[in-house]
Design a protein around this motif. Structure first.
Motif, PDB file in Angstrom:
ATOM      1  N   THR A   1     -11.824   7.273 -10.977  1.00 42.51           N
ATOM      2  CA  THR A   1     -10.478   6.809 -10.663  1.00 42.51           C
ATOM      3  C   THR A   1      -9.759   6.314 -11.916  1.00 42.51           C
ATOM      4  OG1 THR A   1     -11.160   6.203  -8.441  1.00 42.51           O
ATOM      5  CG2 THR A   1      -9.163   5.162  -9.291  1.00 42.51           C
ATOM      6  N   MET A   2     -10.444   5.542 -12.722  1.00 47.56           N
ATOM      7  CA  MET A   2      -9.787   5.051 -13.933  1.00 47.56           C
ATOM      8  C   MET A   2      -9.345   6.228 -14.804  1.00 47.56           C
ATOM      9  SD  MET A   2      -9.893   1.978 -13.075  1.00 47.56           S
ATOM     10  CE  MET A   2      -9.082   1.083 -14.386  1.00 47.56           C
ATOM     11  N   ASN A   3     -10.207   7.222 -14.918  1.00 47.96           N
ATOM     12  CA  ASN A   3      -9.833   8.399 -15.710  1.00 47.96           C
ATOM     13  C   ASN A   3      -8.664   9.149 -15.080  1.00 47.96           C
ATOM     14  OD1 ASN A   3     -11.724   7.923 -17.667  1.00 47.96           O
ATOM     15  ND2 ASN A   3     -13.301   9.163 -16.686  1.00 47.96           N
TER      16      ASN A   3
ATOM     17  N   PRO B   1       0.818  -1.214   0.000  1.00 50.59           N
ATOM     18  CA  PRO B   1       0.000   0.000   0.000  1.00 50.59           C
ATOM     19  C   PRO B   1       0.853   1.266   0.000  1.00 50.59           C
ATOM     20  CG  PRO B   1      -0.917  -1.596   1.506  1.00 50.59           C
ATOM     21  CD  PRO B   1       0.349  -2.196   0.985  1.00 50.59           C
ATOM     22  N   GLN B   2       1.982   1.213   0.709  1.00 55.07           N
ATOM     23  CA  GLN B   2       2.858   2.391   0.779  1.00 55.07           C
ATOM     24  C   GLN B   2       3.472   2.705  -0.586  1.00 55.07           C
ATOM     25  OE1 GLN B   2       3.238  -0.249   3.192  1.00 55.07           O
ATOM     26  NE2 GLN B   2       1.650   0.914   4.278  1.00 55.07           N
ATOM     27  N   GLU B   3       3.876   1.639  -1.259  1.00 51.84           N
ATOM     28  CA  GLU B   3       4.454   1.844  -2.583  1.00 51.84           C
ATOM     29  C   GLU B   3       3.419   2.411  -3.543  1.00 51.84           C
ATOM     30  OE1 GLU B   3       7.922  -1.535  -2.962  1.00 51.84           O
ATOM     31  OE2 GLU B   3       5.852  -2.221  -2.897  1.00 51.84           O
ATOM     32  N   ILE B   4       2.189   1.885  -3.426  1.00 52.80           N
ATOM     33  CA  ILE B   4       1.116   2.405  -4.274  1.00 52.80           C
ATOM     34  C   ILE B   4       0.865   3.876  -3.959  1.00 52.80           C
ATOM     35  CG2 ILE B   4      -1.365   2.256  -4.745  1.00 52.80           C
ATOM     36  CD1 ILE B   4      -1.119  -0.781  -4.360  1.00 52.80           C
TER      37      ILE B   4
ATOM     38  N   ILE C   1      -6.304   3.800  -3.804  1.00 59.99           N
ATOM     39  CA  ILE C   1      -5.260   2.837  -3.453  1.00 59.99           C
ATOM     40  C   ILE C   1      -5.765   1.416  -3.696  1.00 59.99           C
ATOM     41  CG2 ILE C   1      -3.873   1.900  -1.554  1.00 59.99           C
ATOM     42  CD1 ILE C   1      -3.826   4.772  -0.396  1.00 59.99           C
ATOM     43  N   ALA C   2      -6.996   1.177  -3.269  1.00 59.87           N
ATOM     44  CA  ALA C   2      -7.564  -0.159  -3.453  1.00 59.87           C
ATOM     45  C   ALA C   2      -7.646  -0.518  -4.934  1.00 59.87           C
ATOM     46  CB  ALA C   2      -8.947  -0.222  -2.809  1.00 59.87           C
ATOM     47  N   ILE C   3      -8.153   0.411  -5.719  1.00 62.98           N
ATOM     48  CA  ILE C   3      -8.273   0.141  -7.157  1.00 62.98           C
ATOM     49  C   ILE C   3      -6.904  -0.108  -7.778  1.00 62.98           C
ATOM     50  CG2 ILE C   3      -8.838   1.240  -9.363  1.00 62.98           C
ATOM     51  CD1 ILE C   3     -11.382   2.297  -8.074  1.00 62.98           C
ATOM     52  N   CYS C   4      -5.915   0.653  -7.339  1.00 65.71           N
ATOM     53  CA  CYS C   4      -4.567   0.446  -7.867  1.00 65.71           C
ATOM     54  C   CYS C   4      -4.031  -0.925  -7.495  1.00 65.71           C
ATOM     55  CB  CYS C   4      -3.609   1.515  -7.342  1.00 65.71           C
ATOM     56  SG  CYS C   4      -3.739   3.047  -8.252  1.00 65.71           S
TER      57      CYS C   4
ATOM     58  N   ALA D   1       2.652  10.771  -9.099  1.00 70.01           N
ATOM     59  CA  ALA D   1       1.928  11.063 -10.337  1.00 70.01           C
ATOM     60  C   ALA D   1       0.958  12.226 -10.147  1.00 70.01           C
ATOM     61  CB  ALA D   1       1.189   9.822 -10.818  1.00 70.01           C
ATOM     62  N   GLY D   2       0.948  12.780  -8.932  1.00 69.52           N
ATOM     63  CA  GLY D   2       0.073  13.922  -8.673  1.00 69.52           C
ATOM     64  C   GLY D   2      -1.376  13.554  -8.421  1.00 69.52           C
ATOM     65  N   VAL D   3      -1.588  12.314  -7.977  1.00 66.70           N
ATOM     66  CA  VAL D   3      -2.952  11.880  -7.677  1.00 66.70           C
ATOM     67  C   VAL D   3      -3.074  11.661  -6.177  1.00 66.70           C
ATOM     68  CG1 VAL D   3      -4.703  10.108  -8.069  1.00 66.70           C
ATOM     69  CG2 VAL D   3      -3.120  10.726  -9.907  1.00 66.70           C
ATOM     70  N   GLN D   4      -4.011  12.336  -5.569  1.00 64.95           N
ATOM     71  CA  GLN D   4      -4.196  12.207  -4.128  1.00 64.95           C
ATOM     72  C   GLN D   4      -4.582  10.771  -3.780  1.00 64.95           C
ATOM     73  OE1 GLN D   4      -6.072  15.896  -2.262  1.00 64.95           O
ATOM     74  NE2 GLN D   4      -7.189  14.275  -1.256  1.00 64.95           N
ATOM     75  N   PRO D   5      -3.825  10.145  -2.887  1.00 65.83           N
ATOM     76  CA  PRO D   5      -4.035   8.712  -2.633  1.00 65.83           C
ATOM     77  C   PRO D   5      -5.157   8.450  -1.637  1.00 65.83           C
ATOM     78  CG  PRO D   5      -2.059   9.467  -1.508  1.00 65.83           C
ATOM     79  CD  PRO D   5      -2.683  10.675  -2.126  1.00 65.83           C
ATOM     80  N   THR D   6      -6.351   8.413  -2.113  1.00 66.63           N
ATOM     81  CA  THR D   6      -7.494   8.100  -1.252  1.00 66.63           C
ATOM     82  C   THR D   6      -7.603   6.586  -1.089  1.00 66.63           C
ATOM     83  OG1 THR D   6      -8.997   7.900  -3.112  1.00 66.63           O
ATOM     84  CG2 THR D   6      -8.700  10.095  -2.191  1.00 66.63           C
ATOM     85  N   LEU D   7      -8.391   6.186  -0.110  1.00 66.47           N
ATOM     86  CA  LEU D   7      -8.616   4.757   0.125  1.00 66.47           C
ATOM     87  C   LEU D   7      -9.062   4.029  -1.139  1.00 66.47           C
ATOM     88  CD1 LEU D   7     -10.393   4.538   3.590  1.00 66.47           C
ATOM     89  CD2 LEU D   7      -8.377   3.249   2.811  1.00 66.47           C
ATOM     90  N   GLN D   8     -10.071   4.615  -1.795  1.00 69.98           N
ATOM     91  CA  GLN D   8     -10.631   3.982  -2.991  1.00 69.98           C
ATOM     92  C   GLN D   8      -9.580   3.846  -4.092  1.00 69.98           C
ATOM     93  OE1 GLN D   8     -11.990   6.391  -1.198  1.00 69.98           O
ATOM     94  NE2 GLN D   8     -14.225   6.265  -1.125  1.00 69.98           N
TER      95      GLN D   8
END
Lengths: 137, 137
Positions: free
Chosen positions: A63-65, A7-10, A26-29, A17-24
């Motif tokens: 998220t995909m976008n 999760p930390q690496e994600i 991170i999970a999707i990633c 990449a400039g994307v705020q790492p929200t729970l959702q």
DNA sequence: GAACATATTTAGAATAGTTCTAAAGATATA
DNA sequence: TATATCTTTAGAACTATTCTAAATATGTTC
């Protein structure tokens, strides 16, 4: 051949990449970067709804976008389906589509050599090859 | 480089392909075989509604599907749009997409040579190359 | 060429995939 | 801790296409 990420690496990847790492996100990633194989938004949604408390369809699409815009994923559109297919391989590469299984294989750039004799006025930025056939087992 | 066909020639083509040559179908063929350049169903519909007394959207879609099924047209799905694009070139060939104009160019098979070193289990039926770039004038 | 079977066209409803909207909730910042 | 900013959400809206069932056209038989 998928990578395994904590999760930390994600989280770091998202931030970089400039994307705020929200729970959702991170999970999707976790799913699209470490598990899935050329998933559609629908497949991501199904996985997410089974593995998260609660997630909306809109968030999956958002998220995909976001991941595509941030350059962490590529969106593909192939002849056999009208759904967008997401590819975590962001290098230039080609594809092999198995028409029996519906599965898509990445083919590294180096395995394909395209020689073209196009008139000079055609200035090419990208070349993408799609092989269609079947993969024997 | 589009061919010119008389209504009678179109009628014959339709019959030979096992498609009953109705007024609407002949008209649409006149457009897609002799005039249009990689049109979408929407473009065919626009043309048809301007040039025919009356034609429904459903007929346009029915006709395009009938022509594809009969082998007179090919349906293409490209990355830049979710609309199906129709190609009257039914030979195996490749494409060049001009990202500035949105125009699609056919590239004859012979102009492209694809050499691949795929593992033996990949049995290829078809190879399609999409070039993306711009065409200088 | 009238009667009948078959095929096509049509308007409008339905569907699939995706995006939008606007309110609620979360997160970061001062 | 207040405030501004982002994200998530449910549901509506949108786009491309297909479906439905009734009306129309076409082809076929006598």
């Amino acid at each position: 051949m998928k990578i395994s990420l904590t999760p930390q690496e994600i989280e770091k990847r998202l931030m970089d990449a400039g994307v705020q790492p929200t729970l959702q996100r991170i999970a999707i990633c976790r799913y699209v970067l470490c598990e899935a194989d050329h998933p559609t938004a629908e497949q991501v949604k199904d996985w997410a709804q089974q593995n998260l408390d609660k997630i909306s369809q809109a968030t999956v699409y958002n998220t995909m976008n976001a991941l595509v815009d941030a350059g962490l994923l590529r969106a593909l559109r192939l002849p056999h389906t009208e759904k967008v297919i997401y590819d975590d391989n962001i290098e230039d590469h080609h594809h092999f589509f198995d028409e029996e299984t519906g599965r898509l294989y990445d083919l590294p750039e180096e395995q394909i050599d395209v020689r073209s004799k196009l008139p000079k006025k055609f200035k090419t930025n990208r070349v993408e090859v799609l092989f269609t056939g079947k993969v024997e087992d």
